[in-house]
Motif scaffolding. Structure first.
Motif, PDB file in Angstrom:
ATOM      1  N   GLY A 313       0.784  -1.227   0.000  1.00 19.17           N
ATOM      2  CA  GLY A 313       0.000   0.000   0.000  1.00 19.17           C
ATOM      3  C   GLY A 313       0.814   1.275   0.000  1.00 19.17           C
ATOM      4  N   ASN A 314       2.136   1.169  -0.068  1.00 13.67           N
ATOM      5  CA  ASN A 314       2.957   2.396  -0.107  1.00 13.67           C
ATOM      6  C   ASN A 314       4.100   2.251  -1.114  1.00 13.67           C
ATOM      7  OD1 ASN A 314       4.664   0.622   1.221  1.00 13.67           O
ATOM      8  ND2 ASN A 314       4.739   1.791   3.129  1.00 13.67           N
ATOM      9  N   GLN A 315       3.755   1.713  -2.283  1.00 17.41           N
ATOM     10  CA  GLN A 315       4.778   1.516  -3.310  1.00 17.41           C
ATOM     11  C   GLN A 315       5.377   2.825  -3.812  1.00 17.41           C
ATOM     12  OE1 GLN A 315       2.120  -0.359  -3.059  1.00 17.41           O
ATOM     13  NE2 GLN A 315       2.804  -2.489  -3.124  1.00 17.41           N
ATOM     14  N   GLN A 316       4.742   3.958  -3.437  1.00 10.35           N
ATOM     15  CA  GLN A 316       5.350   5.251  -3.763  1.00 10.35           C
ATOM     16  C   GLN A 316       6.729   5.365  -3.114  1.00 10.35           C
ATOM     17  OE1 GLN A 316       2.468   4.666  -2.151  1.00 10.35           O
ATOM     18  NE2 GLN A 316       0.954   6.254  -2.580  1.00 10.35           N
ATOM     19  N   LEU A 317       6.894   4.672  -1.989  1.00 10.61           N
ATOM     20  CA  LEU A 317       8.192   4.646  -1.309  1.00 10.61           C
ATOM     21  C   LEU A 317       9.041   3.580  -1.989  1.00 10.61           C
ATOM     22  CD1 LEU A 317       6.855   4.908   2.347  1.00 10.61           C
ATOM     23  CD2 LEU A 317       7.774   6.743   0.909  1.00 10.61           C
ATOM     24  N   SER A 318       9.530   3.913  -3.147  1.00 14.61           N
ATOM     25  CA  SER A 318      10.295   2.987  -3.982  1.00 14.61           C
ATOM     26  C   SER A 318      11.683   2.752  -3.396  1.00 14.61           C
ATOM     27  CB  SER A 318      10.435   3.552  -5.392  1.00 14.61           C
ATOM     28  OG  SER A 318      11.230   4.729  -5.355  1.00 14.61           O
ATOM     29  N   PRO A 319      12.361   1.703  -3.836  1.00 15.51           N
ATOM     30  CA  PRO A 319      13.736   1.482  -3.375  1.00 15.51           C
ATOM     31  C   PRO A 319      14.626   2.706  -3.590  1.00 15.51           C
ATOM     32  CG  PRO A 319      12.935  -0.482  -4.464  1.00 15.51           C
ATOM     33  CD  PRO A 319      11.881   0.574  -4.661  1.00 15.51           C
ATOM     34  N   ALA A 320      14.454   3.386  -4.718  1.00 18.60           N
ATOM     35  CA  ALA A 320      15.279   4.571  -4.992  1.00 18.60           C
ATOM     36  C   ALA A 320      15.011   5.661  -3.956  1.00 18.60           C
ATOM     37  CB  ALA A 320      14.990   5.094  -6.400  1.00 18.60           C
ATOM     38  N   ILE A 322      13.773   5.245  -0.866  1.00 16.71           N
ATOM     39  CA  ILE A 322      14.243   4.787   0.448  1.00 16.71           C
ATOM     40  C   ILE A 322      15.748   4.963   0.557  1.00 16.71           C
ATOM     41  CG2 ILE A 322      14.422   2.791   1.989  1.00 16.71           C
ATOM     42  CD1 ILE A 322      11.809   1.766   0.626  1.00 16.71           C
ATOM     43  N   ARG A 323      16.461   4.629  -0.504  1.00 17.27           N
ATOM     44  CA  ARG A 323      17.917   4.790  -0.484  1.00 17.27           C
ATOM     45  C   ARG A 323      18.307   6.267  -0.368  1.00 17.27           C
ATOM     46  NH1 ARG A 323      20.633   0.133  -1.755  1.00 17.27           N
ATOM     47  NH2 ARG A 323      19.488  -1.477  -2.888  1.00 17.27           N
ATOM     48  N   LEU A 324      17.588   7.133  -1.052  1.00 17.09           N
ATOM     49  CA  LEU A 324      17.887   8.564  -0.984  1.00 17.09           C
ATOM     50  C   LEU A 324      17.690   9.095   0.433  1.00 17.09           C
ATOM     51  CD1 LEU A 324      16.273   9.952  -4.274  1.00 17.09           C
ATOM     52  CD2 LEU A 324      18.696   9.997  -3.676  1.00 17.09           C
ATOM     53  N   ILE A 325      16.653   8.634   1.107  1.00 17.40           N
ATOM     54  CA  ILE A 325      16.358   9.108   2.461  1.00 17.40           C
ATOM     55  C   ILE A 325      17.346   8.517   3.455  1.00 17.40           C
ATOM     56  CG2 ILE A 325      14.660   9.052   4.336  1.00 17.40           C
ATOM     57  CD1 ILE A 325      12.482   9.173   2.153  1.00 17.40           C
ATOM     58  N   ILE A 330      14.721   7.073   8.799  1.00 15.98           N
ATOM     59  CA  ILE A 330      13.400   6.449   8.834  1.00 15.98           C
ATOM     60  C   ILE A 330      12.925   6.405  10.279  1.00 15.98           C
ATOM     61  CG2 ILE A 330      12.071   4.345   8.416  1.00 15.98           C
ATOM     62  CD1 ILE A 330      14.069   3.674   6.186  1.00 15.98           C
ATOM     63  N   GLN A 331      11.779   7.009  10.571  1.00 17.76           N
ATOM     64  CA  GLN A 331      11.197   6.969  11.907  1.00 17.76           C
ATOM     65  C   GLN A 331       9.933   6.115  11.881  1.00 17.76           C
ATOM     66  OE1 GLN A 331      11.907   8.389  15.339  1.00 17.76           O
ATOM     67  NE2 GLN A 331      10.596   6.573  15.319  1.00 17.76           N
ATOM     68  N   LEU A 332       9.991   4.952  12.516  1.00 22.29           N
ATOM     69  CA  LEU A 332       8.826   4.091  12.634  1.00 22.29           C
ATOM     70  C   LEU A 332       7.969   4.557  13.793  1.00 22.29           C
ATOM     71  CD1 LEU A 332      10.430   0.559  12.118  1.00 22.29           C
ATOM     72  CD2 LEU A 332       9.074   1.859  10.492  1.00 22.29           C
ATOM     73  N   LEU A 356      18.186  -4.175  -0.975  1.00 21.96           N
ATOM     74  CA  LEU A 356      17.788  -3.122  -0.043  1.00 21.96           C
ATOM     75  C   LEU A 356      17.117  -3.720   1.193  1.00 21.96           C
ATOM     76  CD1 LEU A 356      17.302  -0.175   0.760  1.00 21.96           C
ATOM     77  CD2 LEU A 356      15.187  -0.249  -0.592  1.00 21.96           C
ATOM     78  N   ASP A 357      16.228  -4.691   0.983  1.00 21.91           N
ATOM     79  CA  ASP A 357      15.563  -5.327   2.123  1.00 21.91           C
ATOM     80  C   ASP A 357      16.587  -5.916   3.086  1.00 21.91           C
ATOM     81  OD1 ASP A 357      13.102  -4.670   1.040  1.00 21.91           O
ATOM     82  OD2 ASP A 357      12.860  -6.599   0.024  1.00 21.91           O
ATOM     83  N   GLY A 358      17.644  -6.493   2.529  1.00 23.22           N
ATOM     84  CA  GLY A 358      18.695  -7.046   3.371  1.00 23.22           C
ATOM     85  C   GLY A 358      19.449  -5.965   4.126  1.00 23.22           C
TER      86      GLY A 358
END
Length: 382
Positions: A313-320, A322-325, A330-332, A356-358
């Motif tokens: 539901g949040n595919q807008q947060l692409s690997p690219a 996430i890596r940039l941020i 990242i604050q959970l 990236l997941d790893g």
């Protein structure tokens, strides 16, 4: 349960270990400390006890050996004991001389923090804590095994075994609260003359046993609505000027947006800066252009019952994106009730990029209420 890519393998708990071999050595021979007096203490017949204290902590982790990888220092500063107990070991630093010095402790802590550990466990006294505090940043979680003559700092467990039990909780995926604790040290020379001069040298982030009672209660039970209000108020109060905040989807993030008085895309991603909504319901491509280098943070929650933080539901947060941020930005955010519903299962990243997941795997700091954090594992189930 989602399928796991063959490229992504479960990572063990990465435990950093530093033992100050000379911690506390002056105590039994009335030297009131060990700073600069190790040779004198040995000449007086003192027996080093730091290895014994560290052993008591590590023995609590023996049932979880297959899930732990110890990154440590050569020889007496950690490697010898870890190998003797049968743990998988990687040496990241070797002291330049024997006996080791405070400089070695600082260099080792720096190497371990850079290696990407889940927790830095160290055996020593206030001097050791002070050395480590001088070089690690706020993203490094530490815990002390008490082994020194003086333990004024709040970064130590109450006993060596207690330190091991807290680490075991983290390995098992139990909720473990994190908090900042003070690092204190005294002037040993003055102390030997009968004068106590304690001084604060900073703070470090430590794990503690879970505070099972929420700060906000209703009839003795957690009120989800009240806890969300508390959580949202804290997030809003902590937002920094000129920092761009990417607001993930879900009701938890919606509570934060409501606290800010801003419209929210419940099932989308919005961007906020300086208290204003600067982009709404953005795409992955738009996000890549909106991320400010070194000045963007991502607020995200998990899917209740599943534990996914990316890929649902949040595919807008692409690997690219996430890596940039970056992982450190990242604050959970999630209530403890939401985390407890996972029954110890790890959080999951299914971003579509197995590498990236790893990279994201490991202990994550989760905000659960007003200035109330816990540590929870992000990774794959065995």
């Amino acid at each position: 349960m989602s399928e796991i890519s063959a490229e992504a393998k479960p990572q063990p708990f990465r435990l950093g270990l530093i033992i100050n071999p000379w911690a506390g050595i002056g105590g039994s021979v009335a030297l009131k400390g060990s700073d600069g007096v190790a040779a004198e203490a040995l000449a007086l017949g003192a027996v080093p006890l730091a290895q014994q204290r560290a052993r008591a902590a590590l023995c609590e982790l023996l049932p979880f050996q297959s899930k732990v990888h110890i990154l440590t220092v050569a020889g007496l500063m950690g490697e010898d004991l870890a190998r003797e107990l049968g743990f998988a070991v990687t040496v990241v630093y070797q002291s330049a001389s024997e006996p080791s010095t405070a400089i070695d402790t600082e260099a080792a802590a720096t190497c371990l923090a850079e290696a990407g550990i889940d927790l830095l466990l160290f055996a020593g006294g206030d001097g050791t804590a002070r050395n480590i505090c001088a070089v690690v940043d706020a993203h490094t979680t530490v815990l002390g095994i008490p082994a020194g003559c003086k333990i004024h700092s709040g970064v130590y467990a109450i006993t060596p075994a207690a330190a091991g039990k807290v680490v075991a909780q983290m390995i098992k995926g139990e909720l473990v609260t994190v908090q900042d604790a003070q690092v204190m040290d005294i002037d040993e020379a003055a102390f030997r003359q009968g004068s106590v001069r304690a001084k604060r040298f900073g703070e470090m982030q430590i794990p503690t046993e879970l505070r099972y009672v929420q700060s906000v209660k209703s009839s003795g039970k957690e009120s989800e609505e009240l806890v969300l209000d508390d959580l949202a108020a804290f997030v809003a109060a902590q937002m920094e000027p000129d920092v761009r905040y990417v607001m993930g989807s879900g009701s938890t993030i919606a509570a934060v947006m409501a606290e800010l008085g801003l419209p929210n895309t419940l099932l989308g991603v919005d961007v906020v800066e300086n208290g204003e909504l600067i982009a709404s319901d953005v795409t992955a491509k738009q996000l890549q252009t909106l991320v400010k280098p070194d000045a963007t943070k991502l607020l995200i929650t998990l899917i209740g019952g599943q534990g996914h933080i990316f890929g649902r539901g949040n595919q807008q947060l692409s690997p690219a994106v996430i890596r940039l941020i970056g992982r450190d930005n990242i604050q959970l955010v999630a209530t403890k009730t939401k985390l407890q519903q996972l029954n110890g299962r790890p959080l999951i990243s299914d971003s579509g990029d197995a590498a990236l997941d790893g990279e994201l795997q490991g202990m994550m700091k989760v905000l659960c209420g007003y200035n109330d954090y816990v540590m929870y594992r992000l990774g794959y189930e065995d």
